[in-house]
Design a protein around this motif. Structure first.
Motif, PDB file in Angstrom:
ATOM      1  N   UNK A   1       9.610  -3.916 -28.741  1.00  0.00           N
ATOM      2  CA  UNK A   1       9.794  -4.385 -27.495  1.00  0.00           C
ATOM      3  C   UNK A   1       9.184  -5.795 -27.574  1.00  0.00           C
ATOM      4  N   UNK A   2       9.809  -6.174 -26.388  1.00  0.00           N
ATOM      5  CA  UNK A   2       9.086  -7.943 -26.502  1.00  0.00           C
ATOM      6  C   UNK A   2       8.927  -7.791 -25.233  1.00  0.00           C
ATOM      7  N   UNK A   3       7.623  -8.728 -24.202  1.00  0.00           N
ATOM      8  CA  UNK A   3       7.519  -8.748 -22.727  1.00  0.00           C
ATOM      9  C   UNK A   3       7.510  -9.999 -22.770  1.00  0.00           C
ATOM     10  N   UNK A   4       8.363 -10.527 -21.670  1.00  0.00           N
ATOM     11  CA  UNK A   4       7.741 -12.051 -21.082  1.00  0.00           C
ATOM     12  C   UNK A   4       8.309 -12.360 -19.575  1.00  0.00           C
ATOM     13  N   UNK A   5       7.994 -12.767 -19.684  1.00  0.00           N
ATOM     14  CA  UNK A   5       7.890 -12.595 -18.020  1.00  0.00           C
ATOM     15  C   UNK A   5       7.954 -11.746 -17.412  1.00  0.00           C
ATOM     16  N   UNK A   6       8.871 -11.269 -15.791  1.00  0.00           N
ATOM     17  CA  UNK A   6       9.101  -9.745 -15.465  1.00  0.00           C
ATOM     18  C   UNK A   6       9.759  -9.212 -16.368  1.00  0.00           C
TER      19      UNK A   6
ATOM     20  N   UNK B   1       5.767 -15.205 -11.485  1.00  0.00           N
ATOM     21  CA  UNK B   1       4.182 -13.957 -11.872  1.00  0.00           C
ATOM     22  C   UNK B   1       4.729 -13.678 -12.943  1.00  0.00           C
ATOM     23  N   UNK B   2       3.554 -13.008 -14.650  1.00  0.00           N
ATOM     24  CA  UNK B   2       4.224 -12.446 -15.796  1.00  0.00           C
ATOM     25  C   UNK B   2       3.411 -11.267 -15.902  1.00  0.00           C
ATOM     26  N   UNK B   3       3.486  -9.448 -16.444  1.00  0.00           N
ATOM     27  CA  UNK B   3       2.998  -8.928 -16.478  1.00  0.00           C
ATOM     28  C   UNK B   3       1.497  -9.160 -16.612  1.00  0.00           C
ATOM     29  N   UNK B   4       0.898  -8.522 -16.242  1.00  0.00           N
ATOM     30  CA  UNK B   4      -1.228  -8.149 -16.540  1.00  0.00           C
ATOM     31  C   UNK B   4      -1.535  -7.443 -18.037  1.00  0.00           C
TER      32      UNK B   4
ATOM     33  N   UNK C   1      -0.328  -3.869 -17.646  1.00  0.00           N
ATOM     34  CA  UNK C   1       0.549  -3.417 -17.146  1.00  0.00           C
ATOM     35  C   UNK C   1       1.688  -3.859 -18.855  1.00  0.00           C
ATOM     36  N   UNK C   2       1.388  -4.548 -18.989  1.00  0.00           N
ATOM     37  CA  UNK C   2       1.296  -4.560 -20.844  1.00  0.00           C
ATOM     38  C   UNK C   2       1.324  -3.783 -21.870  1.00  0.00           C
ATOM     39  N   UNK C   3      -0.496  -3.134 -21.312  1.00  0.00           N
ATOM     40  CA  UNK C   3      -1.066  -1.824 -21.776  1.00  0.00           C
ATOM     41  C   UNK C   3       0.547  -0.659 -21.544  1.00  0.00           C
ATOM     42  N   UNK C   4       0.194  -0.782 -20.421  1.00  0.00           N
ATOM     43  CA  UNK C   4       0.799   0.963 -19.417  1.00  0.00           C
ATOM     44  C   UNK C   4       2.967   0.609 -20.591  1.00  0.00           C
ATOM     45  N   UNK C   5       3.138  -0.659 -20.760  1.00  0.00           N
ATOM     46  CA  UNK C   5       4.413  -0.818 -20.764  1.00  0.00           C
ATOM     47  C   UNK C   5       5.027  -0.092 -22.716  1.00  0.00           C
TER      48      UNK C   5
ATOM     49  N   UNK D   1      14.763   4.599 -21.606  1.00  0.00           N
ATOM     50  CA  UNK D   1      13.753   5.662 -20.276  1.00  0.00           C
ATOM     51  C   UNK D   1      12.703   5.492 -19.660  1.00  0.00           C
ATOM     52  N   UNK D   2      11.549   5.215 -20.884  1.00  0.00           N
ATOM     53  CA  UNK D   2      10.389   5.313 -20.714  1.00  0.00           C
ATOM     54  C   UNK D   2      10.013   4.712 -19.859  1.00  0.00           C
ATOM     55  N   UNK D   3      10.437   2.889 -20.682  1.00  0.00           N
ATOM     56  CA  UNK D   3      10.343   1.575 -20.146  1.00  0.00           C
ATOM     57  C   UNK D   3      10.405   1.559 -19.055  1.00  0.00           C
ATOM     58  N   UNK D   4      11.337   2.266 -18.563  1.00  0.00           N
ATOM     59  CA  UNK D   4      11.922   2.158 -16.943  1.00  0.00           C
ATOM     60  C   UNK D   4      10.990   2.735 -16.233  1.00  0.00           C
TER      61      UNK D   4
END
Ligand SMILES: Cc1cc2nc3c(=O)[nH]c(=O)nc-3n(C[C@H](O)[C@H](O)[C@H](O)COP(=O)(O)O)c2cc1C
Length: 299
Positions: free
Chosen positions: A29-34, A1-4, A7-11, A64-67
């Motif tokens: 910021x890098x987003x990959x996988x979960x 499963x990966x970020x939709x 989801x990515x826009x929210x993060x 903290x915001x990311x979490x």
């Protein structure tokens, strides 16, 4: 499963809302996988922050915001800090499905409302209950905070801040940096700094700053609720943890209708960190001063 994509826009949005020194957003910021990985990005090292302390604190607020954003999406959030000899990084990995708590939701919703408020507060004092909520939000394995309480503590703190402000005011390189900061935030800081008094003014001292005297600053500290956030160590990862604590406190305050601003400049001087901890009798290493209050007309 990966970020939709949603989801990515929210993060990305959550991270962009985090407070940072001079609004420099010194991270990548890098987003990959979960996983969402936040790396310190020190391309533009600030002269007044040669050790990168403020940049690492800024990365902590973003973490903290990311979490909270991952929790808001309904995932468990595993937070890891990596600090070697080089730049620090933090990651948040989504685990199993888990509804956010009501506190996490309140804090997540407060992210877009949080901003720096550098002007005078309403004179209504903070109730003890809110002081506890804000202070407790800073608690972590290596972080904590204490309110500047008594008249004697306010005066000691004011003297330390005055000392630091005079050191910075005499530092031509530092003043040039503040004056040359051409971002919209720099413009805004220069615009408001003429009208700042007390702690906010001392926290932004440059060559042409008109410094209030120590008694006036002490009086302002007594009127406002001033919180010292500190760490149990002074390693690079401790600076990130201090930032995480700052943002938790700020969001707790914002969700309770309070406004706040932060100052770190005086605490860049090792002698000020040591003397302040000693005078306040705290084992914490001072990292950030925050002032909290009600915005005028809100009470
Ligand atoms: C580590 C750190 C240090 C900061 N130092 C100061 C400061 O000394 N004085 C000040 O007025 N604001 C300070 N700020 C606040 C930033 O200027 C502010 O977060 C940024 O411009 C974004 O604006 P916002 O908080 O309204 O979103 C600091 C923020 C961070 C994270």
């Amino acid at each position: 499963m990966a970020w939709s994509p949603d989801d990515m826009a929210d993060l990305v949005e959550a991270v962009s809302r985090a407070p940072s020194v001079h609004n420099s957003r010194p991270w990548e910021l890098t987003l990959h996988g979960r996983a969402a990985v936040l790396r310190e990005n020190r391309v533009e090292l600030l002269r007044h922050d040669p050790g990168g302390r403020d940049q690492r604190i800024s990365c902590g607020t973003a973490l903290t915001n990311l979490e909270l954003a991952v929790r808001g999406l309904g995932w468990r959030a595993q937070v890891d800090l990596h600090a070697g000899s080089g730049e620090v990084s933090g990651s948040v990995t989504a685990g199993a499905r888990a509804e956010p708590s009501s506190r996490e939701l309140r804090w997540a919703r407060a992210m877009p409302q949080r901003h720096s408020y550098r002007q005078r507060f309403d004179p209504t004092p903070l109730p003890e209950r809110l002081r506890r909520v804000v202070r407790d939000a800073t608690r972590g394995a290596r972080t904590g905070a204490r309110w500047i309480g008594s008249d004697a503590e306010a005066l000691s703190t004011a003297r330390m801040l005055g000392y630091a402000a005079r050191v910075f005011r005499a530092n031509a390189d530092y003043s040039r940096e503040l004056a040359g900061w051409r971002s919209p935030v720099g413009e805004e800081l220069r615009r408001v700094s003429g009208g700042l008094h007390g702690l906010s003014a001392v926290g932004l001292a440059a060559a042409d700053s008109d410094l209030p005297d120590d008694d006036a600053v002490a009086e302002r500290i007594r009127e406002e609720a001033v919180l010292l956030i500190g760490t149990r160590g002074d390693r690079p990862d401790d600076h990130v943890r201090a930032g995480q604590a700052v943002e938790r406190a700020w969001l707790a305050a914002t969700s309770a209708g309070l406004a706040a601003s932060v100052t770190t400049q005086p605490l860049h001087l090792g002698v000020v960190r040591v003397a302040l901890a000693k005078r306040l009798g705290t084992p914490l290493i001072p990292q950030v001063l925050m002032r909290f209050g009600y915005p005028p007309g809100s009470v």
